[in-house]
Write an enzyme that holds these catalytic residues in place. Structure first.
Site, short mmCIF file in Angstrom:
data_model
loop_
_atom_site.label_atom_id
_atom_site.label_comp_id
_atom_site.label_asym_id
_atom_site.label_seq_id
_atom_site.Cartn_x
_atom_site.Cartn_y
_atom_site.Cartn_z
N CYS A 48 0.71 -1.10 -0.12
CA CYS A 48 -0.22 0.07 0.07
C CYS A 48 0.10 1.13 0.32
O CYS A 48 0.71 1.96 -0.64
CB CYS A 48 -0.64 0.17 0.94
SG CYS A 48 -1.75 -1.39 1.18
C1 BEZ Z 1 0.31 -4.88 2.07
O1 BEZ Z 1 0.30 -3.88 1.38
O2 BEZ Z 1 1.80 -4.83 1.48
C2 BEZ Z 1 -0.63 -5.22 2.27
C3 BEZ Z 1 -1.63 -5.58 3.18
C4 BEZ Z 1 -2.62 -6.38 3.45
C5 BEZ Z 1 -2.03 -7.88 3.05
C6 BEZ Z 1 -0.79 -8.41 2.58
C7 BEZ Z 1 -0.06 -7.19 2.02
#
Ligand code: BEZ
EC number: 1.11.1.24
Length: 221
Positions: A48
């Site tokens: 994210c």
């Molecule tokens: C991420 O943004 O890295 C992420 C968020 C939730 C689950 C897996 C990855």
């Protein structure tokens, strides 16, 4: 129930955001405004962080196209504000100037069809990496749905906006891998006779074994 999809009016939700209260229909106030509304699973998560920084880097390109950006996740506004410091430190120069809405009760993500059935925390389901391109008529024009494990390609989001806007402006469709400036296709519902009057610049019909003449290319500005 299929949930919010292409052709549906985006719900007129009011939520707190990093820019204060936002009512989605008011946010789309200009007669030519488009909105790209995108969700992410959670603040302070790695994929994210890269996505929001990348989106910030494309903000000027979206603005040129009359597109407003609007993020959403289920963390609260203070968490979003704290996280933005990390995002901007990760990609110096990419300022997060777009608002990020907060949906701590996870009600809005349900109404926006942005829930990830596979990702949960102690409070329930997390948002997916969903993205809706919403037109000036407040209807969903195109949606992306990515899982938490796959970050989105902002170049493709921009290309999809260009395709949707070109199709709407000229009543055409865009072929695979189309980029602005390349030929577009004439939709199947348009007869050759109508196409000659709608597209005075002319069109080329691909010579295919079926002889059906359905693959017609033309140029638009
Ligand atoms: C991420 O943004 O890295 C992420 C968020 C939730 C689950 C897996 C990855």
């Amino acid at each position: 129930m299929p949930g919010l999809t292409i052709g549906d009016t985006i719900p007129d939700l009011e939520l707190d955001s990093t820019h204060g209260k936002i009512r989605i229909h008011d946010f789309l106030a200009g007669p030519a405004d488009y909105v790209v509304i995108f969700s992410h699973p959670g603040d302070f998560t790695p994929v994210c962080t890269t996505e929001l920084a990348a989106m910030a880097g494309y903000a000027k390109e979206f603005e040129k196209r009359g597109v407003k950006l609007l993020g959403i996740s289920c963390d609260d506004v203070q968490s979003h504000k704290d996280w933005i410091k990390d995002i901007e430190a990760y990609k110096p120069g990419n300022r997060v100037t777009y608002p990020i809405m907060a949906d701590p009760n996870r009600e809005a993500i349900k109404k926006l069809n942005m829930v990830d059935p596979d990702e949960k925390d102690s409070s329930g389901h997390l948002p997916s990496r969903a993205l809706h391109i919403v037109g000036p008529d407040k209807k969903v024009k195109l949606s992306f749905l990515y899982p938490a494990c796959a970050g989105r390609n902002m170049e493709e989001v921009l290309r999809a906006v260009d395709a949707v806007q070109t199709a709407a402006k000229h009543a055409v469709a865009t072929p695979a891998n189309w980029k602005p400036g390349e030929c577009v296709v004439i939709p199947p519902g348009v007869s050759d006779e109508e196409a000659r009057s709608k597209f005075p610049q002319g069109f080329d019909t691909a010579d295919l074994p079926s002889g059906k003449g359905y693959l017609r290319f033309t140029k638009v500005d």
